[in-house]
Structure formats: structure tokens, C-alpha cells
Design a protein around this motif. Structure first.
Motif, PDB file in Angstrom:
ATOM      1  N   TYR A 156       0.867  -1.199   0.000  1.00 16.76           N
ATOM      2  CA  TYR A 156       0.000   0.000   0.000  1.00 16.76           C
ATOM      3  C   TYR A 156       0.892   1.233   0.000  1.00 16.76           C
ATOM      4  CZ  TYR A 156       1.240  -0.147   4.958  1.00 16.76           C
ATOM      5  OH  TYR A 156       1.916  -0.191   6.141  1.00 16.76           O
ATOM      6  N   PRO A 157       0.357   2.382  -0.474  1.00 16.18           N
ATOM      7  CA  PRO A 157       1.160   3.611  -0.504  1.00 16.18           C
ATOM      8  C   PRO A 157       1.416   4.099   0.918  1.00 16.18           C
ATOM      9  CG  PRO A 157      -0.663   3.754  -2.049  1.00 16.18           C
ATOM     10  CD  PRO A 157      -0.921   2.549  -1.213  1.00 16.18           C
ATOM     11  N   ARG A 158       2.648   4.567   1.158  1.00 15.34           N
ATOM     12  CA  ARG A 158       2.992   5.127   2.455  1.00 15.34           C
ATOM     13  C   ARG A 158       4.158   6.078   2.305  1.00 15.34           C
ATOM     14  NH1 ARG A 158       5.681   0.009   2.829  1.00 15.34           N
ATOM     15  NH2 ARG A 158       7.919   0.228   3.386  1.00 15.34           N
ATOM     16  N   THR A 159       4.342   6.898   3.314  1.00 17.75           N
ATOM     17  CA  THR A 159       5.456   7.852   3.343  1.00 17.75           C
ATOM     18  C   THR A 159       6.184   7.715   4.659  1.00 17.75           C
ATOM     19  OG1 THR A 159       4.073   9.593   4.285  1.00 17.75           O
ATOM     20  CG2 THR A 159       4.222   9.509   1.886  1.00 17.75           C
ATOM     21  N   GLU A 160       7.448   8.104   4.661  1.00 21.65           N
ATOM     22  CA  GLU A 160       8.261   8.107   5.878  1.00 21.65           C
ATOM     23  C   GLU A 160       9.328   9.168   5.726  1.00 21.65           C
ATOM     24  OE1 GLU A 160      11.407   4.571   4.769  1.00 21.65           O
ATOM     25  OE2 GLU A 160       9.598   4.067   5.908  1.00 21.65           O
ATOM     26  N   THR A 161       9.774   9.673   6.875  1.00 18.64           N
ATOM     27  CA  THR A 161      10.790  10.725   6.894  1.00 18.64           C
ATOM     28  C   THR A 161      12.136  10.111   7.250  1.00 18.64           C
ATOM     29  OG1 THR A 161       9.127  12.306   7.602  1.00 18.64           O
ATOM     30  CG2 THR A 161      11.409  12.947   7.882  1.00 18.64           C
ATOM     31  N   ALA A 162      13.114  10.524   6.508  1.00 17.91           N
ATOM     32  CA  ALA A 162      14.449   9.957   6.742  1.00 17.91           C
ATOM     33  C   ALA A 162      15.492  11.036   6.549  1.00 17.91           C
ATOM     34  CB  ALA A 162      14.709   8.805   5.786  1.00 17.91           C
ATOM     35  N   GLN A 163      16.645  10.832   7.174  1.00 19.38           N
ATOM     36  CA  GLN A 163      17.773  11.751   7.048  1.00 19.38           C
ATOM     37  C   GLN A 163      18.679  11.238   5.948  1.00 19.38           C
ATOM     38  OE1 GLN A 163      17.931  14.537   8.881  1.00 19.38           O
ATOM     39  NE2 GLN A 163      19.683  15.230   7.684  1.00 19.38           N
ATOM     40  N   THR A 164      18.877  12.005   4.900  1.00 21.93           N
ATOM     41  CA  THR A 164      19.701  11.610   3.775  1.00 21.93           C
ATOM     42  C   THR A 164      20.908  12.520   3.693  1.00 21.93           C
ATOM     43  OG1 THR A 164      18.524  13.033   2.240  1.00 21.93           O
ATOM     44  CG2 THR A 164      17.633  10.846   2.568  1.00 21.93           C
ATOM     45  N   THR A 165      21.730  12.236   2.679  1.00 25.43           N
ATOM     46  CA  THR A 165      22.926  13.066   2.502  1.00 25.43           C
ATOM     47  C   THR A 165      22.572  14.474   2.072  1.00 25.43           C
ATOM     48  OG1 THR A 165      23.081  12.270   0.245  1.00 25.43           O
ATOM     49  CG2 THR A 165      24.335  11.048   1.921  1.00 25.43           C
ATOM     50  N   LYS A 166      21.391  14.636   1.505  1.00 24.99           N
ATOM     51  CA  LYS A 166      20.944  15.959   1.084  1.00 24.99           C
ATOM     52  C   LYS A 166      20.173  16.676   2.173  1.00 24.99           C
ATOM     53  CE  LYS A 166      20.756  14.909  -3.847  1.00 24.99           C
ATOM     54  NZ  LYS A 166      19.929  14.941  -5.059  1.00 24.99           N
ATOM     55  N   GLY A 167      19.962  16.018   3.267  1.00 28.10           N
ATOM     56  CA  GLY A 167      19.212  16.627   4.354  1.00 28.10           C
ATOM     57  C   GLY A 167      17.998  15.792   4.687  1.00 28.10           C
ATOM     58  N   ARG A 168      17.165  16.371   5.523  1.00 27.20           N
ATOM     59  CA  ARG A 168      15.953  15.679   5.918  1.00 27.20           C
ATOM     60  C   ARG A 168      15.005  15.618   4.731  1.00 27.20           C
ATOM     61  NH1 ARG A 168      13.906  14.140  10.628  1.00 27.20           N
ATOM     62  NH2 ARG A 168      11.655  14.038  10.922  1.00 27.20           N
ATOM     63  N   SER A 169      14.568  14.336   4.443  1.00 28.25           N
ATOM     64  CA  SER A 169      13.759  14.111   3.253  1.00 28.25           C
ATOM     65  C   SER A 169      12.525  13.318   3.612  1.00 28.25           C
ATOM     66  CB  SER A 169      14.563  13.366   2.166  1.00 28.25           C
ATOM     67  OG  SER A 169      15.725  14.096   1.843  1.00 28.25           O
ATOM     68  N   VAL A 170      11.592  13.320   2.687  1.00 25.97           N
ATOM     69  CA  VAL A 170      10.370  12.533   2.773  1.00 25.97           C
ATOM     70  C   VAL A 170      10.390  11.534   1.638  1.00 25.97           C
ATOM     71  CG1 VAL A 170       7.862  12.544   2.645  1.00 25.97           C
ATOM     72  CG2 VAL A 170       9.034  14.377   3.868  1.00 25.97           C
ATOM     73  N   VAL A 171      10.244  10.195   1.977  1.00 27.71           N
ATOM     74  CA  VAL A 171      10.252   9.118   0.991  1.00 27.71           C
ATOM     75  C   VAL A 171       8.859   8.524   0.949  1.00 27.71           C
ATOM     76  CG1 VAL A 171      11.310   6.963   0.271  1.00 27.71           C
ATOM     77  CG2 VAL A 171      12.673   8.671   1.487  1.00 27.71           C
ATOM     78  N   ALA A 172       8.358   8.375  -0.292  1.00 25.12           N
ATOM     79  CA  ALA A 172       7.028   7.796  -0.485  1.00 25.12           C
ATOM     80  C   ALA A 172       7.167   6.516  -1.280  1.00 25.12           C
ATOM     81  CB  ALA A 172       6.122   8.767  -1.212  1.00 25.12           C
ATOM     82  N   TYR A 173       6.433   5.470  -0.889  1.00 26.80           N
ATOM     83  CA  TYR A 173       6.436   4.172  -1.558  1.00 26.80           C
ATOM     84  C   TYR A 173       5.020   3.905  -2.038  1.00 26.80           C
ATOM     85  CZ  TYR A 173      10.922   3.527   0.782  1.00 26.80           C
ATOM     86  OH  TYR A 173      12.197   3.678   1.223  1.00 26.80           O
ATOM     87  N   ALA A 174       4.964   3.327  -3.288  1.00 21.07           N
ATOM     88  CA  ALA A 174       3.665   2.967  -3.852  1.00 21.07           C
ATOM     89  C   ALA A 174       3.809   1.644  -4.567  1.00 21.07           C
ATOM     90  CB  ALA A 174       3.172   4.030  -4.823  1.00 21.07           C
TER      91      ALA A 174
END
Length: 930
Positions: A156-174
Motif C-alpha cells: 500500500y502507498p505510504r510515506t516516511e521521513t528519513a535523514q539523507t545526505t541531502k538533508g531531511r527528506s520525505v520518501v514515499a512508496y507505492a
């Protein structure tokens, strides 16, 4: 008092401004010093300024902090929404599923993800198999590797927040769903929150700028308010303010105007010394309820009500107070009122006299507008009586001299009068009725005022005796109605006493005084002028009516040709110029005439008489209708020119005429009209028509022709002639009037008299505004047996044959006594026609009330009487005709002329001397005096 306090503050403010202009006081002129005065924390204006600036700054700061937190939260939500939207859209794309299920997924998905990444402006797009193996990645080295956190499939579609090399990001999966519902893999999309936050940061300078502008505006507004407050207090300190209010308090209690301040709960807050004196307040009045101060009910009601008042007069403590009240709002927020009181007791007494004078002036004005509205003596008397009741008197009687009522001028100061007007507020008074004769004894006030020419005052009727002599048996009953005072005033105009008017008072306790007498005389003088004008108009109207009646025909002639009836209704406003006539013409013919002169009065009546006389004279010439109107038109035009030459502006503005000639021998009418309504023709079956004929111009215009029209008139028909006042009215148009007229005429069984009554009842049930002339004639046709005619050849031998025909015809009519006279007349007329006329020659006999002989020929030469000399062989025939005939004359026709005579049926000659013998006839040729 509040206005005085305001004036005190205004004066102090003006003084401060003057000190400012001089460079003195606490309000310097230089702007820096003003600003320093404004910013002094010790002053009220400075404290208000600083407080408002701090409050505005705090509000703006809190708003900015809240905006920052709101921007962060909105940026995270925006990143989640964008990444999830891209992931879901990419996963649901059929192209994505087709690439993932192909033999080389990475080869198909890698360029696709790169293109989508650039188009959507996200940081990362990765496609995973259902086991977590990367099919695409921005870093090609990562393709084919397993993502440790996606070893389990994404369902199912979902999002999560993670710390990446570019900074704090939002990742969404579908998930990528196959057609059978199983998962083929998933799509991951990452976006840096800072990318979204940057867009909000771009707006932050704008927000700060707007906040700065708001702060500046608020500071400026606060500065203006504080500046105004500083100007109102003039920079005064507490000591100065205290001293100022002490002065105001001293003034408040020293003025001659009472001041009250009443709280919203009804208790008395403040009362100055004058208010205490005017209202007789106790020492402890302040703080007590208004209802507990023993004030008059009117004052209590005003003080406790919510309404305002302006110069409202109230009675309190034996004084008349002018009260003003206004609502106010004290500092505690409760609603109160400020009341000012002014003693007007003495002023009220003076204003009472002024009010009485104003009322009398108003009454005189109304009298001038109402009295004399019509030029009628009786109505003017009623108007005088009505205008003074009840404003000046409770009973008014108007008595006029008998000559005044008839329009004549009084010859002396008579005390015998007729009651012309009465007005009273009482019912059942024992009064003489209008129209009753009143004889005033010498002792009555009425007789004394008429003889002296001045008003007589009876201030107390109970002690006066003279007025009782008029009706001693009713005096006590009259007093029982409360009448106690009387003014009798003579009605004088141009030095002549027309009557008297009596003013009686009963309702008001005070009697009439000398001031009332002066007013009564002035009112009566106005009325006397109106009465005299009405009297003079009545006299002029009576003269005009007499003149008009004398000019109109009193009785219509008894004719065989028709049966006629007439009606004349004068206008309500005065005598007009409508007229009618029935004129007997030659040959048993009849002329019916109706005319109308524009205007009313003597001028219209006199002009009408002249026109009627002219029509009579022209009718004796047997002129056709169009020629007769042409000659009347010339006469009217000549009269107008004569008036213009004499400087008389009352020329004939307009005159109309309808001229109808009816011939009973042939049953035809010849009609011409000059701007007049056409006649109505009522046929024997009840059909009403208006013959079509040219209208013709008004009389007096000149140079315009008139035209005649002929039409058949069956026996028993009615010819109806009328003036425009019959069918025209202010409340209906002419078409409606004609419809009503047709309805009233559609009864052929009525006699002319009945038709006249029916027409007037239908069209003018209450009279009209204009005068009306109506003429109705029922036509008759001569019996053919009463008419005989022959053609005569143009030779002398035909004369004996004519005499033979006449003898036989008269014998058939049983008129043998008239044979000799008729043979003699016709012999002379036929001989003249043969000798001096032209063919065709025709003889006609008519047996009517008289015996009518007519000889016509084609010549237009008219014979005339002349004195024949002794040696003349002829020239005496017309003398014989004139001697034997009652009337004779000539009328012209389109083809020639007709010589006609009328004689009695028994053959008696027209000369009252008796019959003529044969010797008399022979002597006629030898008598040179004939």
C-alpha cells in the motif's frame, strides 16, 4: 450648562493656541520639541503611544513566529503530498508495469525514471522488484542491489521521513499492482524538505515587509491619536487640571440655568444650585432616586424615560420650565442623561400674547383665502360665519340688507335685514333661520352699530339689556348655553353699510375686549369687500340674464312644417352666448338656427343678440345657408376690426353657428355650419345619425368658404340642434357625450318636449359648467294634394291659361273666395316673367296656413317697387301684388329666381283697409300718389 463648559474648554484651547503662536506655554511650535513632548512617559499621551506601539510589535512578532512554524509544518506536508503523488502516479502507469514485466526491466525503467525525476523536480525515483531488488536508481552502481528495508513487498502507498545526505527528506512508496491483484514491485520517490521550505522562505521577506508597513501605520495612527490627546489636554499637569475643574465646578453652580445629571439606574448624580432652586430639591438630593424627590409627575417621567427633549415646557413647583435632555454614557458604562432647566414663567406670559396675535394673523390669512371664493352673496356670508367659528367666536350670525341680496346698492342704513349666514358649535340654539327677515330694535347692538358705522361691544350679556329686546322670550334660554359676550360689527364697503355680523362667545371664560373689537372690525372689513364684490357681480349677472332672456325667443312660432321645442340652461359661472332661433321662411320653409359665442357675461350676451339679429335679417333675404354664414362671418370680422380700432381688447374670440333650412314641400334639409357640432337626425325607426358635412371655419376668421349640404328627412323624423356645452364636460370626452346623446334620442315616440327633458336628464342631471342651447324639431311633409304647379310657355297667350288653372285648383281646394286676388297676383307675376325673365317659367301653388304663390324663371334679375309716372304704361303691377299679398319677396336659386307671395286663404288683401273694387284697381293707374 454643558455648552458653557465646552465654551470654557474652547476658550482655554484658544488661549493655548495663542500662546503657541507667541512661543509661550507648554506647546512649542518646533516639531522636535513636539515629538519630545509626545514621547514623555510621564504624560498621558506618551504612555498611550508607547503602550500601543508595544502591543502592535508584540502582535507582529507572535505572528511571525507562528508563521515560521506554520511554514515548516506546511513544507513537510507539501513534501509528503508531492512525493506520494509522484510515486502513486508512476506506479499506476501501465508503462511502468510493462517495463517491470519485460525481459530487461532496468533497461526500460532507467531512462523513464530519469525523465520523470526531471519533470517532477524530485530528488530520487527508484523502482524495486517485489523482493526489494532495485530496477532503477540515479546511481547506476546501485541497480541490481537489494534494498535492505524493502525485502518485504510494499502492499500500500505510504510515506516516511528519513535523514539523507541531502538533508531531511520525505520518501514515499507505492506498490505496482498486476491485473490479477498481485504485487509486481514498488516505486520509491524521495524529496528533500528543504526544497519545499525554500519556496516559503522566498515569501518571508515579503511578509516581513508587510509587517513593517503595518507597524509603521499603527505607530503613525497611535502618534496621531496621542497628538490629539496631547492637544486636548494642552500639556497640563495634574495640578492645573484640578484647578481647571474647580473653576468649572464654580461656574456650574453659579449659572442661572439648572443642570442635572441622572444615572442610568435613576439616581441623581449631580444638581447645581439653580436646579435645586427651580425644583425645590432637598440638600441630600444627590445620590437619591429621582422618584423619591417629590417632583411633579411630568418631570419624573422625563428624567426616568429614555427619550430626549428640546425646550419641552413642564410645570414644576409653580413654575413653567423649559427642559432640554440628552443621553450620555459615563465612564462606568451605564447609560445616563444630562438635563438643563430654564425658568420661562414670565416669558410664557408674554408669549401668550404673541401666540394670540399669531393666531389672529393666521385667522385673517385663512379668512382672506376662504371668504370670497365665489361671487355669490349668500355663500360669501356663510364663509364669513364659518371661518370665525370656533377660533374667534362660538356663534356667528350674518345679516344683510335686502338690496344687497338682490344685487342692488343699499339706499340707507336700514335695520331690517335678512339672515344670510349662521355658524355655531352648539346644537338646538333658538336662532332665526337663514332667509328669515330680522328687524333689529333701536336698542340692540346690531342697530346701534349699523347707525353709527362702528362696532359695539357687549362684554357682559347678563348685565346688558339692549340685546334682549330682539327676542325677550329667548334671552334666558340663550344665556343658558353659556353665551356671555358679544361684538356687533357693521359690514361697510365704500362707505355703504351692507349689513352686520355678530360674534358671540360662550366657551372661553374671558369676555371680549377692545383688542378683540379691533380684530373683529378688520375681519369684517375683509368680508365686506368680498360681499360688495359678490353684490356687484349679482347685479351684473342679473342684468346679463335679463339681457339674454330678452334677446332669446320667448315662444316658437306655430308652423305647419314642424313641431319644435327648446331648452336653454345658463352656465353656473354666469350668462353665456349660446342662442337658438326658429325663423319662418317663404314657401312654407323653416330655418333652424343654433349659435355659440365664446365667453360669458354682458359682452357675450350682447354679441349673441347682434348675431341673432343679423341672422334674422339675412334670413329675410332667402339666402342659402352657406351664403348666409358668409355674410355673418363678414359682420363678425367687421365688429372685431371696429373694436380693435377703438382699443377694445374684448373682440369676438370665437363664435360658431349652425343654420338649417327645412323645406316641407320636398322633405329636404339644406345645412351649413361654422365650426359648430353637426345636428342629430332621429329617423322614425329610432336610428340616430349625424349627417356628414363640412365643419367650416369659426365666424370672424374671414376669407374661408362655407359649404352647404342637403339630405332627405323622412316625415316624422326629429332634427336635434345643440351647442357644445351639452356633450362636452370636464369629466368626460366628446365621444362619450355623443354616445349618451344617441341613447337619449333613440325613442322616436317621444314628443319634442319629452325629448328635450330626456336629453338634459341624461347628459346634464346636475347642470353644466357651460351654457347649453337645445332645439328639437319633429318634421312634417306637405300633402301632395296641397301642392299644384304648371310650366308656363314664354308667350303672353299663356296668361289666360294660368288664370284658368288657378281658378280650377282653388275651386278644388274650396278657396273660391281667393280666386280673384290670386288670379290678379299670378297674372302680374307671370306677365313680368314672360316679359323680363327667361325660360323655364314655372308656377307653383301651396296651400298651407296661407295661400302661397310662386313664379320662377331662369333670370336672376329681381323686380322692385318704383313710383310710376303718369305717362308710363306699366310699372304698377308690383303695387297690386304688394297691396293684395300679406308678404312678397324674391329668393334666388342656382338656376334663377322665384317671386313669391303669401295671402290669406279667404282672399282678404294684405292692406288692412279691406277689399279692393274694380274701380280701385283702375284708380291705381291714375293715382300718382301710389
Amino acid at each position: 450648562m454643558s455648552s458653557r463648559l465646552f465654551r470654557g474648554r474652547t476658550a482655554r484651547a484658544g488661549s493655548a493656541r495663542r500662546r503657541t503662536r507667541r512661543g509661550e506655554g507648554s506647546w512649542p511650535a518646533r516639531p522636535p520639541e513636539r515629538l519630545r513632548s509626545l514621547l514623555r512617559i510621564r504624560s498621558l499621551a506618551g504612555q498611550v503611544f508607547v503602550l500601543q506601539v508595544l502591543v502592535v510589535t508584540l502582535i507582529i512578532t507572535v505572528a511571525l513566529v507562528a508563521l515560521v512554524f506554520q511554514a515548516r509544518r506546511d513544507s513537510t506536508r507539501e513534501a509528503q503530498a508531492r512525493s506520494l503523488a509522484v510515486a502513486t502516479t508512476f506506479a499506476d502507469s501501465p508503462q511502468t508495469l510493462a517495463a517491470m514485466t519485460s525481459d530487461h526491466p532496468s533497461k526500460a525503467l532507467q531512462p523513464l525514471t530519469e525523465r520523470i525525476q526531471r519533470a517532477t523536480d524530485v530528488d530520487l525515483i527508484v523502482v524495486f522488484s517485489k523482493n526489494g531488488v532495485r530496477y532503477s536508481h540515479p546511481d547506476p552502481a546501485e541497480i541490481g542491489k537489494i534494498a535492505l528495508d524493502l525485502r518485504n513487498p510494499v502492499n500500500y502507498p505510504r510515506t516516511e521521513t528519513a535523514q539523507t545526505t541531502k538533508g531531511r527528506s520525505v520518501v514515499a512508496y507505492a506498490p505496482v499492482i498486476k491485473p490479477d491483484g498481485t504485487t509486481a514491485g514498488s516505486v520509491g520517490v524521495a524529496i528533500t524538505i528543504g526544497r519545499v521550505t525554500g519556496m516559503a522562505a522566498q515569501q518571508f521577506p515579503v511578509i516581513l515587509g508587510a509587517a513593517s508597513v503595518v507597524l509603521a501605520i499603527c505607530a503613525g495612527g497611535t502618534a496621531l491619536v496621542s497628538r490629539r490627546l496631547l492637544r486636548q489636554t494642552h500639556g497640563l499637569g495634574p495640578v492645573e487640571m484640578t484647578r481647571m475643574y474647580d473653576h468649572h465646578d464654580a461656574v456650574l453652580h453659579a449659572v442661572r440655568e439648572g443642570v442635572l445629571i441622572v444615572g442610568g439606574d435613576g439616581h441623581l448624580v449631580l444638581a447645581n444650585d439653580e436646579a435645586r432652586r427651580l425644583l425645590d430639591l432637598p440638600p441630600d438630593a444627590e445620590g437619591r432616586q429621582v422618584t423619591d424627590l417629590a417632583l411633579s409627575p411630568g418631570v419624573v417621567e422625563l428624567l426616568t424615560s429614555e427619550r430626549t427633549a428640546t425646550d419641552e415646557v413642564l410645570f414644576a413647583a409653580d413654575r413653567l420650565l423649559a427642559v432640554n435632555k440628552r443621553r450620555t454614557a459615563p465612564d462606568n458604562g451605564s447609560s445616563g442623561s444630562v438635563v438643563t432647566l430654564r425658568d420661562t414663567t414670565e416669558l410664557r406670559a408674554l408669549s401668550g400674547h404673541a401666540e394670540a396675535s399669531r393666531e389672529r394673523l393666521s385667522l385673517l390669512y385663512d379668512a382672506g383665502a376662504r371668504i370670497g371664493s365665489s361671487l355669490n352673496v349668500e355663500r360669501t356670508a356663510h364663509e364669513l360665519a364659518g371661518v370665525a367659528v370656533p377660533r374667534f367666536a362660538d356663534l356667528v350670525t350674518v345679516d344683510l340688507v335686502e338690496e344687497v341680496l338682490s344685487g342692488e346698492e343699499p339706499t340707507g342704513r336700514s335695520t331690517v335685514m335678512r339672515r344670510a349666514g349662521v355658524s355655531t358649535i352648539h346644537d338646538g340654539l333658538p336662532l332665526m333661520t337663514v332667509g328669515e327677515t330680522v328687524r333689529f330694535p333701536d336698542a340692540t347692538p346690531q342697530a346701534r352699530c349699523v347707525k353709527s358705522g362702528h362696532a359695539v361691544l357687549e362684554a357682559d350679556l347678563r348685565t346688558a339689556e339692549g340685546w334682549r329686546t330682539l327676542a325677550p322670550d329667548r334671552a334666558e334660554e340663550f344665556l343658558g348655553y353659556g353665551f356671555h359676550s358679544l361684538i356687533a360689527v357693521p359690514l361697510r364697503a365704500r362707505g355703504t353699510v351692507l349689513g352686520s355680523v355678530d360674534f358671540w362667545r360662550s366657551e372661553r371664560a374671558e369676555p371680549y375686549d377692545e383688542g378683540d373689537v379691533l380684530f373683529a372690525e378688520e375681519l369684517s372689513a375683509w368680508a365686506a369687500v368680498a360681499l360688495d364684490n359678490a353684490r356687484r357681480y349679482t347685479r351684473e349677472h342679473a342684468l346679463a340674464v335679463t339681457l339674454q332672456r330678452s334677446l332669446l325667443p320667448r315662444d316658437l312660432p306655430d308652423l305647419s312644417a314642424l313641431e319644435a321645442a327648446h331648452r336653454y340652461l345658463p352656465a353656473q359661472a354666469g350668462v353665456g352666448g349660446d342662442w337658438f332661433d326658429v325663423i319662418e321662411l317663404s314657401g312654407a320653409r323653416v330655418a333652424l338656427v343654433v349659435g355659440d359665442v365664446v365667453g360669458h357675461g354682458l359682452h357675450a350676451a350682447a354679441t349673441m343678440g347682434r348675431l341673432r339679429t343679423a341672422v334674422h335679417n339675412f334670413a329675410t333675404l332667402d339666402l342659402p345657408p352657406d351664403e348666409l354664414l358668409a355674410r355673418v362671418d363678414d359682420l363678425v370680422a367687421r365688429l372685431d376690426r371696429e373694436r380693435a380700432d377703438q382699443g377694445d381688447d374684448e373682440g369676438i374670440i370665437g363664435a360658431t353657428c349652425l343654420y338649417v333650412v327645412y323645406d316641407p314641400a320636398v322633405g329636404r334639409c339644406s345645412v351649413a355650419r361654422a365650426g359648430h357640432p353637426p345636428p342629430a337626425l332621429v329617423l322614425p325607426d329610432g336610428t340616430v345619425t349625424f349627417p356628414d358635412m363640412p365643419a367650416g371655419p369659426l365666424l370672424g376668421l374671414g376669407d374661408l368658404p362655407f359649404e352647404s349640404t342637403e339630405f332627405e328627412v323622412p316625415e316624422g323624423s326629429q332634427l336635434v340642434l345643440y351647442t357644445d356645452g351639452l356633450i362636452e364636460s370636464r369629466d368626460r370626452d366628446i365621444d362619450t357625450g355623443l354616445e349618451i346623446l344617441c341613447g337619449a334620442l333613440s325613442h322616436p315616440d317621444r314628443t319634442p318636449e319629452q325629448t328635450c327633458d330626456a336629453v338634459l336628464d341624461a347628459l346634464l342631471p346636475n347642470g353644466g359648467n357651460d351654457d347649453v342651447a337645445l332645439l328639437v324639431a319633429r318634421t312634417r311633409v306637405l300633402d301632395p294634394e296641397r301642392v299644384a304647379d304648371w310650366d308656363v310657355p314664354p308667350e303672353a297667350a299663356a296668361v289666360p291659361d294660368v288664370r284658368a288653372h288657378v281658378t280650377r285648383q282653388l275651386a278644388a281646394w274650396d278657396l273660391t273666395d281667393a280666386s280673384f286676388t290670386t288670379e290678379l297676383i299670378l297674372s302680374e307675376l307671370v306677365t313680368n316673367a314672360i316679359r323680363h325673365g327667361t325660360v323655364p317659367i314655372h308656377v307653383r301653388l301651396l296651400r298651407d296656413r296661407n295661400l302661397i304663390c310662386e313664379v320662377s324663371d331662369g333670370s336672376s334679375t329681381s323686380p322692385h317697387l318704383r313710383q310710376a309716372a303718369e305717362t308710363d304704361e306699366g310699372g304698377r303691377g308690383l303695387f297690386l301684388v304688394a297691396r293684395y299679398a300679406e308678404r312678397w319677396g324674391t329668393r334666388y336659386t342656382p338656376t334663377g329666381k322665384i317671386i313669391w307671395t303669401e295671402q290669406t286663404l279667404d282672399g282678404t288683401p294684405g292692406d288692412p283697409g279691406g277689399t279692393m273694387s274694380g274701380d280701385d284697381v283702375l284708380d291705381l293707374w291714375s293715382d300718382t300718389t301710389l
